[in-house]
Write a protein that holds these residues in place. Structure first.
Motif, PDB file in Angstrom:
ATOM      1  N   THR A  75      -9.939   2.186   0.509  1.00 14.99           N
ATOM      2  CA  THR A  75      -8.256   1.484   1.142  1.00 14.99           C
ATOM      3  C   THR A  75      -9.061   1.054   2.257  1.00 14.99           C
ATOM      4  O   THR A  75      -8.882   0.952   2.852  1.00 14.99           O
ATOM      5  CB  THR A  75      -8.119   3.230   1.649  1.00 14.99           C
ATOM      6  N   GLN A  76      -7.110   0.215   1.966  1.00 21.21           N
ATOM      7  CA  GLN A  76      -6.934  -1.473   2.362  1.00 21.21           C
ATOM      8  C   GLN A  76      -5.653  -1.282   3.500  1.00 21.21           C
ATOM      9  O   GLN A  76      -5.410  -0.834   2.999  1.00 21.21           O
ATOM     10  CB  GLN A  76      -7.601  -2.066   1.737  1.00 21.21           C
ATOM     11  N   ASN A  77      -6.137  -1.632   4.673  1.00 20.15           N
ATOM     12  CA  ASN A  77      -4.865  -1.572   4.754  1.00 20.15           C
ATOM     13  C   ASN A  77      -3.891  -3.269   5.120  1.00 20.15           C
ATOM     14  O   ASN A  77      -4.757  -4.302   5.245  1.00 20.15           O
ATOM     15  CB  ASN A  77      -4.246  -0.916   6.318  1.00 20.15           C
ATOM     16  N   GLN A  99      -0.107   0.169   2.552  1.00 20.35           N
ATOM     17  CA  GLN A  99      -1.758   0.255   2.087  1.00 20.35           C
ATOM     18  C   GLN A  99      -1.759   0.394   0.977  1.00 20.35           C
ATOM     19  O   GLN A  99      -1.151   0.390   0.158  1.00 20.35           O
ATOM     20  CB  GLN A  99      -1.721   1.811   3.464  1.00 20.35           C
ATOM     21  N   ASN A 107       3.381   3.213   1.828  1.00 20.92           N
ATOM     22  CA  ASN A 107       3.468   3.353   3.426  1.00 20.92           C
ATOM     23  C   ASN A 107       4.388   2.200   3.243  1.00 20.92           C
ATOM     24  O   ASN A 107       3.821   1.020   4.432  1.00 20.92           O
ATOM     25  CB  ASN A 107       2.467   3.992   4.187  1.00 20.92           C
ATOM     26  N   ASN A 162       0.726  -1.983   9.865  1.00 22.82           N
ATOM     27  CA  ASN A 162       0.315  -1.727   9.169  1.00 22.82           C
ATOM     28  C   ASN A 162       1.674  -2.249   7.877  1.00 22.82           C
ATOM     29  O   ASN A 162       2.860  -1.702   8.241  1.00 22.82           O
ATOM     30  CB  ASN A 162      -0.068  -0.183   8.517  1.00 22.82           C
ATOM     31  N   ALA A 169      -3.113  -5.473   6.981  1.00 18.72           N
ATOM     32  CA  ALA A 169      -2.701  -5.254   8.867  1.00 18.72           C
ATOM     33  C   ALA A 169      -1.585  -6.727   9.061  1.00 18.72           C
ATOM     34  O   ALA A 169      -2.004  -7.359   8.896  1.00 18.72           O
ATOM     35  CB  ALA A 169      -3.902  -4.957   9.100  1.00 18.72           C
TER      36      ALA A 169
END
Lengths: 331, 226
Positions: B47-49, B64, B106, B61, B51
């Motif tokens: 998983t990577q945001n 996501q 998200n 964020n 940001a």
């Protein structure tokens, strides 16, 4: 070949500037667009001998801007370099052949922290001189950890030196409207985002992937050839969409680099990307004044929803992803 | 760490067989050729945001992503040469078309969630050792084995614009079941099934880490005379 003075980007405190990608300054020469850039490197700059304000001595100012220049110089994929010429009695903004940084008191510019101006050779886009003034009517600091209620000289210098070097604004950030007017930055992922963080913050001292891609695009080293690009088209109801903000996100590294659709057909291209799959997002420029990025007379459609591409755009080493089609719908 | 005893026991259970004392060994042919299909299991790529940096230095964020290297079917072929009565040296090659899938959720501005994907052409060529342990099963045509190997891995994205080379290491176990055995040049014909864990590195799918995933293979094999 008469040089023309062009007043360029100002850092606006409360005026909206949407989030997204890097743009480069350019002029039309001989019927074609050319990027503004320095051709004589290292670029020599001077500091005004009167660059002292409460809390910031001249030596403090010299050190802070030197650190900011050094950050741009340290980008491994960019060849830009600077040299310090010392103190000068010149004022920033004077067309005197020297690039000067310093404080000037402009209380009437109540939303402008700093501003960069240029002298360019209109025939080929060569930067001949660039001055940066910092508005002494604000409170400033050079404290290592920042200082509550005071703007960080190094952060603002880093942004303005981006302009000084030929970069325009990035839209990689999010803002919210403030009750008293203007906007507040919620978050940004580019030093070249046009609105500064609140006084006391030092978050603007670090160059981000978007800034690095931008400066490397103007002054590429050999290593830059190992990066690639994403290109494609944004449409709405089958028609090209001009001025949409597109972001390429690397799900492996977390890097964000943005760009804009810059033709009537909605075409875009984002360079300086590491090879690999990218998530592509498109959003309207609805966080800020359009004229932060485009000519105010240019109609920009803001009435569409944020969308993602349904396919990963694969960036090849030294090449382009091939056309990414982004179709958006009205809100 | 893959435990050899555990793998062997697993193979026995899969065969529905029980260990008995060592008996005669019936895969003595010098050469073996096998072709068949394989299933490559899915593997998480993390998983990577996306940001943004806030004024305080903390992250905001924008959205996501959660990425996977999808499961897929592929083809595999191998040739083997007997080194000792219980050890084969194998060379193999395989092709598969797994997909990289990235779910985006998200979004800060409430964009609809989406899953973006790209298909990878994957080619592997390598070698390994296969060992028939000194045990037998009641069904004398069933021969358990354990194996391990390494392969050169080449992955090519759908658009053929980006290729990456890496390595894959695998280990596991399985069984060979003899269908027919006679005194001809192709003395033995049978089927082979194995289960392995494969660890690949430096592929195009998110080069930052190793990818571990299960692999199941079913093949038809032909073994020459001794």
């Amino acid at each position: 070949m008469k040089p023309a003075v062009v007043t360029a980007l100002v850092l606006v405190l409360v005026v909206p500037r949407p989030a997204a990608a890097y743009l480069k300054f350019g002029v039309t020469a001989g019927g074609r667009a050319v990027t503004l850039k320095w051709r004589q490197i290292p670029v020599r700059y001077f500091v005004s001998a009167r660059s002292a304000v409460p809390g910031v001595a001249v030596a403090d100012f010299e050190a802070a801007v030197a650190r900011a220049f050094a950050r741009w110089e340290a980008v491994p994929t960019a060849s830009i370099a600077y040299s310090y010429g010392g103190l000068t009695v010149a004022h920033p903004g004077e067309d005197d052949g020297t690039s000067t940084l310093g404080f000037e008191n402009h209380p009437e510019l109540d939303r402008v922290l700093a501003s960069t101006s240029f002298v360019i050779d209109e025939a080929n886009g060569t930067l001949l001189e660039s001055d940066i003034f910092f508005n002494a009517s604000f409170d400033w600091s050079v404290a290592a950890a920042g200082e509550t209620g005071r703007y960080d000289v190094e952060s603002i210098a880093l942004h303005e030196i981006g302009h000084f070097s030929g970069l325009s604004h990035s839209a990689l950030g999010e803002t919210e409207l403030r009750a008293g007017g203007g906007r507040r930055v919620l978050g940004a992922e580019a030093v070249m985002f046009p609105i500064a963080f609140a006084a006391g913050s030092i978050s603007g001292r670090t160059l981000r992937a978007d800034d690095i891609a931008g400066i490397s695009d103007i002054y590429p080293t050999g290593d830059f050839s190992q990066t690639g690009s994403v290109s494609g088209r944004v449409t709405k109801n089958g028609q090209g969409l001009y001025g949409a903000h597109i972001v390429a996100f690397d799900p492996a590294t977390g890097d964000l680099v943005g760009g804009f659709s810059l033709t009537a057909r909605g075409e875009f291209s984002i360079g300086g990307l590491s090879p690999g799959p990218k998530v592509i997002r498109v959003e309207p420029l609805d966080d800020a004044d359009i004229d932060s990025f485009f000519d105010a007379s240019t109609p920009i459609d803001l009435n569409f929803r944020v969308e993602f591409s349904s396919r990963l755009a694969v960036v090849p080493r030294g090449g382009d992803s091939g056309a990414v089609e982004l179709s958006v719908v009205s809100k | 760490m893959i435990n050899g005893r555990a793998l062997l026991a697993t193979c026995m259970v899969l065969c529905g067989a029980s260990l008995v004392s060592a008996q005669s060994f019936d895969l003595a042919g010098r050469y073996e050729v096998a072709v068949g299909g394989q299933w490559l299991g899915a593997s998480s790529l993390g998983t990577q945001n996306a940001a943004l940096t806030m004024g305080s230095g903390t992250a905001l964020n924008l959205f996501q992503t959660t990425s996977t290297f999808g499961g897929t079917l592929g083809l595999e072929a191998r040739v083997a040469r007997r080194l000792t009565p219980r050890v084969d040296l194998e060379a193999f090659g395989g092709v598969a078309r797994p997909a990289i899938e990235t779910s985006v959720t998200n979004d800060f501005e409430n964009a609809a969630p989406v899953t973006a994907s790209d298909t990878v052409k994957q080619f592997a060529i390598g070698g390994g050792l296969l060992w028939y342990p000194p045990v037998h099963v009641r069904a004398t045509r069933v021969h358990p084995f354990v194996l391990g190997g390494a392969a050169y891995l080449r992955q090519l994205h759908e658009s053929d614009t980006l290729a990456a080379n890496g390595a894959e290491f695998d280990g596991g176990g399985g069984v060979k079941i003899i269908l027919r055995s006679r005194a001809s040049r192709l003395r033995t014909v049978g089927v082979r099934a194995d289960a392995r864990l494969a660890v690949s590195t430096r592929g195009v799918a998110f080069a930052s880490g190793a990818i571990v995933r299960p692999v199941l293979t079913a093949e038809l094999f032909f073994r020459s005379q001794p």
